[in-house]
Structures are given as structure tokens and as C-alpha cells.
Design an enzyme around this catalytic site. Structure first.
Site, PDB file in Angstrom:
ATOM      1  CB  ILE A  56      -0.929   0.022   1.221  1.00 56.00           C
ATOM      2  CG1 ILE A  56      -1.737  -1.276   1.307  1.00 56.00           C
ATOM      3  CG2 ILE A  56      -1.852   1.231   1.155  1.00 56.00           C
ATOM      4  CD1 ILE A  56      -2.684  -1.504   0.160  1.00 56.00           C
ATOM      5  CD  GLU A  57       4.159   1.541  -3.795  1.00 59.57           C
ATOM      6  OE1 GLU A  57       4.542   2.565  -4.397  1.00 59.57           O
ATOM      7  OE2 GLU A  57       4.401   0.387  -4.211  1.00 59.57           O
ATOM      8  CG  ASN A  58       0.425   8.683  -2.889  1.00 62.54           C
ATOM      9  OD1 ASN A  58       1.238   9.516  -2.486  1.00 62.54           O
ATOM     10  ND2 ASN A  58      -0.662   9.022  -3.575  1.00 62.54           N
TER      11      ASN A  58
END
Length: 534
Positions: A135-137
Site C-alpha cells: 500500500i503506497e502513497n
């Protein structure tokens, strides 16, 4: 005489006449995983096969997120692929991605109780080996919830299943923004390892061309993890199989390009590739002239203009693989399969596991030397050097032959050589070799362990190990071997097809033997020697 000896490839203890050896390798020692994203499930098995057994874990894009943050299974999920990987002893650990969508990622965290249960159920239903959370950003405001989601997943899947987390590289220790969303220490406590995305130092949309993963950037990223209290056994270094492209006119800024595409573009447009020593990165430049054929790669178009691509080639990837040993971390991950250059897997496992030498890369006996390293019959003169042209000593020859003969685990009485004291590094092997009967000493109970071993001495030792007996022959084996103590052994080795001599009919019996020559000789007869031992 044994029939197999008649069929042995004839050779010579010289570079001009020796044939290169071959050896294989598989994933071992240091951990290695890679992501599967490009392509279809129907090609995934073939894609993994090209890695030549180098992977422990493959992480395909089987998991996505629904709009409410619940688990969505992709159409790529394939039970037949999972079964095929398990046949190869490769774990299948899908990655869960929000594809950089911040709000979707936050809904996943808000829904983490249900999501973690869904993940656990999917792992059990499809016989998967775990989950890679990617899970990014997000930002520092999501830090605690992110950690808690990983904790929940860890608590709901069997202990033998893997939980890993892809984390942003944080070489400067930022506590805010995307990098601030990862609590390295706590995430490591609830996972098997952290896969550090040590790339995109210069990224898509970046106005300044530069390396995807410079040496300093990667080192600082590793050091940050270790300094946060993450054990080295839980640090996995992410390696990019892609580069980024910039146009001189500023219309292209950091467009992604697979590593294997870059040499094609350079060749097509007459460009050049240089290795940037300070950053230990590769850089390509080329110009598409007006009227040249335009190249389209995905959504990226290379039309008329001048371009710079920073990417990873063999030299830069090898430098990154060396860091695994330097920091003694768990291993590597890579984004992503199908983007690597052809030939990447020919060297990857060796360098990942420290089985390489910087002075044998282009050497004529490189493959033979690596084969000896794999067999454990020879080692380097230092962690990074083999010293292929260094003359082999009598002590070194004794050690190699004892290992090759399968006698290393045995014990032997003191051979009684006055110049081989109890503390000498090769004493045990020399004692074993003397008892086995394939070495003898010099006069006055001396062995001369540090004296270079001659060609005739090697021939004599091998003839004894293989129990070779010469057959009647009217002609001497070589013009410079007409008699003497080694005559029978050299003749038997020639009759067996192991030695051919030089083109002028000589053998040079008194000359020394280089370490490279010994490696090549042993590699060529290695399988036959094993057969003889058994």
C-alpha cells in the site's frame, strides 16, 4: 583401462587448449523474490522459468482492492500457476496494491479488520504462501493504522505463511509524507521481512534526469532500516529492473522503460551507454532524427529528439548484489519480472550469494572457476579475488585433490613432514593426501608446501587418484618426457585422453600450473572423478 577414461575430452594444461566447463546453480543461501505484474497468467510459468531457479518467492498481482477497501481477487489468480510454482519449491505470495491511490489505500486501512480476514481466507482457499502488503502513497497520519493492518494480517494467517511489507526507501530519514507512513521497526515486528523499494531516486515526473538507484541512495536506504532497529535478517533490498527516460526538450520526464529495452533503443538510433562510476549506474543517450522510425513502448513514444535514460545493467546490478553481502542482509527483491535484461539470471544468484570474483569476469576459465567454487573444491585468495594466474602451490593442490576425492571429512595420522607444522593451514589435507597415497614428499621428510606444483606433479597426483596404469607404448608421450620419475603417470594420463600436450609435441613437465589451469582441468574431469569415487 576404464572405458569412460577413453571417452574423456582431451585437453591440455594451457589456456589455448582447454575447453570451458559448465555448471548450474539454484536459489540458495541469500533470499530472493520478485514481483510478477506484466504479462498474463498464461505466460507466468515461462517467465519464472527464465530465472533459472534463482527465486524463493514470486509475488504476482492476484490481489487488488474494491472501492470500499475490501479484497478484490484479480482475474490473473490461477490455481494451476500456484501448483506449478509449488512443484518448483517456489512460494507464491501475492502483493496487495492500491496502485498509488491514496484514498483507496485509506479505505483499506479503515476496513482493515474485514480486509485482514478476507486475506487470510484467500490464502487458505487458494493454497497461497502469504501476502506482500504494498500500500503506497499514504502519509504519516496513516502510520499507526498501516502498522495495525499488518499486525491483524499476521495474527490471522498460519505462522508458516509469509507476511512481508514493501516499504518506501527512506535514505534521509523523513517522518512525513509517503516515507513517513512506514514505521519500519513495528512493521518488521509483525512481518517476515521488509522489501525496501530502493529505487525511483529520480522518478516519473521528475524534471531532473538522474539515476533510478544510485549507490549512495541504496546504501543509505539499507542503513536507515538497520538504524531503525530492523534486524538484518528482515531487510530485503529491492532492485529495479527498469530505467527512466528524459527528453532534452522537456516533454518526457522520467518515463519508465524496461532495462532490456534500453540497449535496443541505443542500437536502433546509434546511441551509447556509459557506466557512471560515482553513482554506479548506467546511462544511455541517443537521438531520434527527423524521419527515423518512431518507437512506441507502452504509453511512451520516442519521436524525433534527444533522450537520456538512466537504467540498471549488469554492472550496476552486480554492485547492488554485492551490498547484500556487505551488510549481511536477508536478500533481494525486484520489480519486476519480464523487465530485466537477457542474461540477468546467468549471474544473479552467484553474485547474490557471494560466489563471484572481480578478477575472473572476462577470464577464459571463468566458468571453470565458478564450477570449482560451486563444487567447493577451490576457493578464492580473498573474498573478491581468485587470482587465476597465480601459480598453484603443492599445499593448495593437496587441498583441492582431497576435496575432489571426497576425503575431506576423514582423518589421518601425521604425515611426518618437517616443514608442515601442526598449525599449518593445509596440514590436515596434506596428512589425508599422504595416507591416501596420491602425494609424496621431497627428500629428508620435506613436503615443500609453498613451492609451486609442476605439471608433472599434477599428472602424477591425478594418475594415482584415478588408479591409472599405462598401457604398453613404443613412443614416449611427449618429446620432453622421455623418462624420469613422472614418465609412467604422464604416459597414463595421455593414454587416458586427459593430456594432449602443446602443439609442438612438448608437455613442459617442470613448468608451474596456474590456479585457472587447475580449475579448468578439474572441472573437465570432475564428473568422471565423482563417478570413480562412487
Amino acid at each position: 583401462m576404464r572405458k569412460w577414461l577413453r571417452n574423456m575430452i582431451a585437453g591440455l594444461l594451457s589456456a589455448a587448449m582447454l575447453l570451458p566447463g559448465t555448471s548450474g546453480f539454484a536459489a540458495d543461501g541469500k533470499f530472493n523474490m520478485s514481483y510478477l505484474y506484466f504479462g498474463s497468467t498464461s505466460t507466468y510459468v515461462q517467465t519464472v522459468e527464465r530465472t533459472k531457479g534463482a527465486l524463493h518467492v514470486v509475488s504476482p498481482d492476484f490481489f487488488n482492492l474494491n472501492a470500499d477497501g475490501s479484497l478484490k481477487l484479480t482475474t490473473k489468480l490461477s490455481t494451476s500457476f500456484i501448483a506449478e510454482m509449488h512443484k518448483r519449491n517456489i512460494k507464491v505470495v501475492p502483493f496487495l496494491s492500491n496502485h498509488w491511490d491514496r484514498e483507496l489505500g485509506r479505505r483499506a486501512l479503515q476496513n482493515r479488520e474485514q480486509l485482514s480476514t478476507q486475506i487470510a481466507n484467500a490464502i487458505a482457499t487458494y493454497n497461497l504462501d502469504g501476502i506482500n502488503v504494498d500500500i503506497e502513497n499514504l502519509t504519516e497520519t496513516d502510520r499507526a493504522a498501516y502498522t495495525d493492518m499488518v499486525r491483524l494480517i499476521n495474527s490471522k494467517i498460519p505462522a508458516h505463511k509469509e507476511v512481508s511489507v514493501a516499504v518506501a526507501a527512506n535514505p534521509f530519514g523523513s517522518n512525513v509524507g509517503w516515507k513517513g507512513s512506514y514505521d519500519y521497526k513495528q512493521l518488521a515486528a509483525y512481518s517476515d521481512y521488509l522489501m525496501i523499494m530502493a529505487y525511483d531516486e529520480n522518478y516519473s515526473g521528475d524534471l531532473t534526469p538522474g539515476p533510478v538507484a544510485s549507490d549512495a541512495f541504496v546504501k543509505r536506504s539499507i542503513e536507515y532500516a538497520l538504524n531503525q532497529g530492523v534486524s538484518k535478517e528482515k531487510v530485503v533490498l529491492g532492485i529495479p529492473f527498469f530505467g527512466r527516460a528524459w527528453s532534452a526538450d522537456g516533454t518526457m520526464n522520467g518515463a519508465g522503460v524496461s532495462n532490456w529495452r534500453v540497449p535496443e533503443l541505443v542500437k536502433k538510433y546509434g546511441g551509447r551507454i556509459v557506466y557512471d562510476a560515482p553513482t554506479k549506474s548506467a546511462k544511455a543517450t541517443f537521438t531520434v532524427a527527423p524521419g527515423d522510425e518512431v518507437t512506441v513502448i507502452g504509453s511512451t513514444t520516442f519521436s524525433a529528439g534527444t533522450y537520456t535514460i538512466w537504467f540498471e545493467n549488469e554492472a550496476s546490478i552486480k554492485e547492488k548484489l554485492r551490498l547484500v553481502g556487505q551488510y549481511d542482509i536477508k536478500g533481494t527483491g525486484s520489480w519486476s519480472l519480464t523487465q530485466e535484461e537477457a542474461g540477468t539470471w546467468d549471474y544473479y544468484s552467484r553474485w547474490l550469494n557471494g560466489r563471484f570474483f572481480i578478477d575472473t569476469e572476462k577470464h577464459w576459465a571463468a566458468q571453470d572457476i565458478l564450477a570449482m567454487l560451486d563444487k567447493g573444491w577451490m576457493v578464492g585468495t580473498s573474498p573478491l579475488k581468485f587470482s587465476p594466474e597465480q601459480r598453484l602451490t603443492r599445499a593448495q593442490a593437496a587441498v583441492i585433490l582431497v576435496k575432489a576425492a571426497g576425503l575431506e571429512d576423514q582423518s589421518a595420522p601425521n604425515a611426518g613432514f618437517r616443514d608442515v607444522p601442526s598449525g599449518f593451514w593445509a596440514k590436515r589435507h596434506i596428512d589425508i593426501a599422504k595416507r591416501a597415497g596420491f602425494i609424496t614428499g621431497k627428500e629428508y621428510n620435506l613436503f615443500a608446501p609453498d613451492q609451486q606444483v609442476s605439471r608433472e606433479e599434477i599428472a602424477s597426483m591425478l594418475a594415482r587418484i584415478l588408479n591409472l596404469q599405462m598401457e604398453p607404448e613404443s613412443e614416449p608421450p611427449f618429446s620432453d618426457v622421455q623418462g624420469g620419475w613422472s614418465y609412467d603417470a604422464v604416459l597414463a594420463m595421455k593414454q587416458a585422453g586427459i593430456l594432449n600436450g602443446f602443439e609442438d609435441g612438448t608437455f613442459h613437465p617442470k613448468d608451474g600450473t596456474s590456479r585457472a589451469e587447475m580449475a579448468s582441468l578439474m572441472n573437465r574431469i570432475g564428473d568422471r572423478l565423482n563417478e570413480h569415487n562412487n
